[in-house]
Design an enzyme around this catalytic site. Sequence first.
Site, PDB file in Angstrom:
ATOM      1  N   ASP A  27       1.594   5.113   1.583  1.00 58.08           N
ATOM      2  CA  ASP A  27       1.336   6.081   2.641  1.00 58.08           C
ATOM      3  C   ASP A  27       1.919   7.420   2.215  1.00 58.08           C
ATOM      4  OD1 ASP A  27       0.323   4.091   4.634  1.00 58.08           O
ATOM      5  OD2 ASP A  27       2.343   3.301   4.359  1.00 58.08           O
ATOM      6  N   ASP A  45       0.858  -1.187   0.000  1.00 57.97           N
ATOM      7  CA  ASP A  45       0.000   0.000   0.000  1.00 57.97           C
ATOM      8  C   ASP A  45       0.897   1.241   0.000  1.00 57.97           C
ATOM      9  OD1 ASP A  45       0.933   0.322   2.687  1.00 57.97           O
ATOM     10  OD2 ASP A  45      -0.701  -0.966   3.383  1.00 57.97           O
ATOM     11  N   ASP A  51       9.527   4.213  12.764  1.00 59.44           N
ATOM     12  CA  ASP A  51      10.141   3.089  13.477  1.00 59.44           C
ATOM     13  C   ASP A  51      11.549   2.767  12.960  1.00 59.44           C
ATOM     14  OD1 ASP A  51       8.994   2.076  11.137  1.00 59.44           O
ATOM     15  OD2 ASP A  51       7.868   0.479  12.120  1.00 59.44           O
TER      16      ASP A  51
HETATM   17  P1  ATP Z   1       3.841  -2.437   4.726  1.00 61.20           P
HETATM   18  O1  ATP Z   1       4.594  -2.790   3.519  1.00 61.20           O
HETATM   19  O2  ATP Z   1       3.522  -3.613   5.548  1.00 61.20           O
HETATM   20  O3  ATP Z   1       2.661  -1.542   4.495  1.00 61.20           O
HETATM   21  P2  ATP Z   1       4.914  -0.133   6.024  1.00 61.20           P
HETATM   22  O4  ATP Z   1       6.326   0.189   6.434  1.00 61.20           O
HETATM   23  O5  ATP Z   1       4.312   0.752   4.996  1.00 61.20           O
HETATM   24  O6  ATP Z   1       4.903  -1.637   5.616  1.00 61.20           O
HETATM   25  P3  ATP Z   1       2.692   0.565   7.655  1.00 61.20           P
HETATM   26  O7  ATP Z   1       2.140  -0.172   8.814  1.00 61.20           O
HETATM   27  O8  ATP Z   1       1.873   0.721   6.424  1.00 61.20           O
HETATM   28  O9  ATP Z   1       4.069  -0.128   7.336  1.00 61.20           O
HETATM   29  O10 ATP Z   1       3.123   1.988   8.199  1.00 61.20           O
HETATM   30  C1  ATP Z   1       3.556   3.031   7.341  1.00 61.20           C
HETATM   31  C2  ATP Z   1       4.713   3.780   7.953  1.00 61.20           C
HETATM   32  O11 ATP Z   1       4.303   4.401   9.176  1.00 61.20           O
HETATM   33  C3  ATP Z   1       5.901   2.911   8.346  1.00 61.20           C
HETATM   34  O12 ATP Z   1       6.743   2.682   7.257  1.00 61.20           O
HETATM   35  C4  ATP Z   1       6.549   3.754   9.419  1.00 61.20           C
HETATM   36  O13 ATP Z   1       7.287   4.795   8.856  1.00 61.20           O
HETATM   37  C5  ATP Z   1       5.348   4.361  10.126  1.00 61.20           C
HETATM   38  N1  ATP Z   1       4.901   3.514  11.253  1.00 61.20           N
HETATM   39  C6  ATP Z   1       3.950   2.571  11.230  1.00 61.20           C
HETATM   40  N2  ATP Z   1       3.790   2.009  12.431  1.00 61.20           N
HETATM   41  C7  ATP Z   1       4.678   2.609  13.247  1.00 61.20           C
HETATM   42  C8  ATP Z   1       4.995   2.459  14.624  1.00 61.20           C
HETATM   43  N3  ATP Z   1       4.383   1.562  15.381  1.00 61.20           N
HETATM   44  N4  ATP Z   1       5.960   3.265  15.133  1.00 61.20           N
HETATM   45  C9  ATP Z   1       6.582   4.179  14.345  1.00 61.20           C
HETATM   46  N5  ATP Z   1       6.324   4.345  13.065  1.00 61.20           N
HETATM   47  C10 ATP Z   1       5.393   3.580  12.506  1.00 61.20           C
HETATM   48 MG    MG Z   2       2.316   0.686   4.308  1.00 61.83          MG
END
Ligand code: ATP
Ligand code: MG
Length: 438
Positions: free
Chosen positions: A65, A63, A142
């Site tokens: 963001d 996805d 994170d």
């Molecule tokens: P995925 O490919 O699973 O979507 P993602 O890294 O995009 O991985 P998401 O859960 O969609 O993960 O979160 C988007 C972004 O928000 C992360 O890349 C990170 O920068 C931030 N983020 C999400 N959860 C946290 C958290 N618990 N603490 C700090 N930052 C977070």
């Molecule tokens: Mg994501």
Amino acid sequence: MSNTDVSTAHAPRILTRAEHEVSRKNISPAALRVLYGLKEAGFQAHLVGGGVRDLLLGGEPKDFDVATNATPAELRTVFRQCRLIGRRFVIAHVRYGDEIIEVTTFRGKGDALDIDREVEADGRILRDNVFGSMEEDALRRDFTINALYYNIDDFSVVDYVGGLDDLNARQLRLIGDPETRYREDPVRMLRAARFAGKLGFAIAPETEAPIERLANLLDGIPPARLFDDLLKLFLFGHAERSFDQLLRLKLFEHLFPQVELSEANLALIRAALRSTDERVGLGKPVTPAFVFAAILWSVYRQRLGTETDDSAIDAAADNVFLRASRRVAIPRRFSVVARDIWWMQQRMIVKSAARAKRVMRHPKFRAGFDFLLLRAGLNPALQPLARLWEQLQGAPAASDTSFAQASGEDVAAKPRPRNRRRRGPRPVVPGAGEAVAE
Ligand code: ATP
Ligand code: MG
């Protein structure tokens, strides 16, 4: 001084469009509309998180963001199809068609003067809506590889935290002091396991070291949030590797404390996760019900004991899900399917063609049969039963005769002594009644 020190401002490393592989043709149309919509309204707009990370790695993002300096209220004026979701911090969901783009306002450092921030005595952040600069936003994320920004204004990639180096080194590193970051949000430990599994990256030693000591902080996370994170661990094609990481980091026992980590139990869970991964790879639908049925199977079997009737099956399943839900809130729509899968394991020990047909008509028969195949893969005593069901599906209109033939030929059943028939029907597969308890 480390370049992830949260107290220090740094000039970012910037890769120009010519220096990286992120291309607009790999960004979803909805994400591009959000990015351009913000830009045209005069705001900063960046792709961030998994979208940038996975594109830089040459993969396909799950996805997209977006991070911006527009406040949630301003986002509402820019996008008509915008919903504000308030959990720990406010997130805007902008919808185009079936795609939802998560848009967050840059979050700030949050010092003592902030009023809109709540921290528990143990360091956990409960509410966090302090807006800030893009750099501050990067420091609040994170892992360093999740804090890279793709700027729609000039198509550059912006790195405040050494994420590009860590991507090259294929390592996961928490931004800032790892222990503090895990205490703020213990789910980051699960995220470490997930990204290590998904990307095949190593976890940096300082990032990994505190996990064993702090794993029990997961016990304080709301069960609904743990469920959400389990879906991300297990339903996106990297379940088996994520599971290995959860075991290695000793996190799994905090999610399912009732599951005994014996070799046989782990083998069944791993087989279910592998089959889930294969299905994702083939673009087939997957359900969390199947995964939870496998994870909790041993607990259910133990609870059920040697009972076989429906009310005992129901009572055992009730008990298992009740206990499991204290840690992981498994929604009813999934637990009912998991229960059907379990129930069918008993009912597939067929006694007549008519019953077999009835079991086969069950809407969840296919999932029940797949589960039997998993079990049979680990328990040779179940293989005749699995083969029989495979055959029966090839001849769905089977009469009693063809049913008997199929079972007779397939499992080489000995002819039954005539006098036994009076005692009522028996399983067509010799020994299958006993074999269910693996
Ligand atoms: P995925 O490919 O699973 O979507 P993602 O890294 O995009 O991985 P998401 O859960 O969609 O993960 O979160 C988007 C972004 O928000 C992360 O890349 C990170 O920068 C931030 N983020 C999400 N959860 C946290 C958290 N618990 N603490 C700090 N930052 C977070
Ligand atoms: Mg994501």
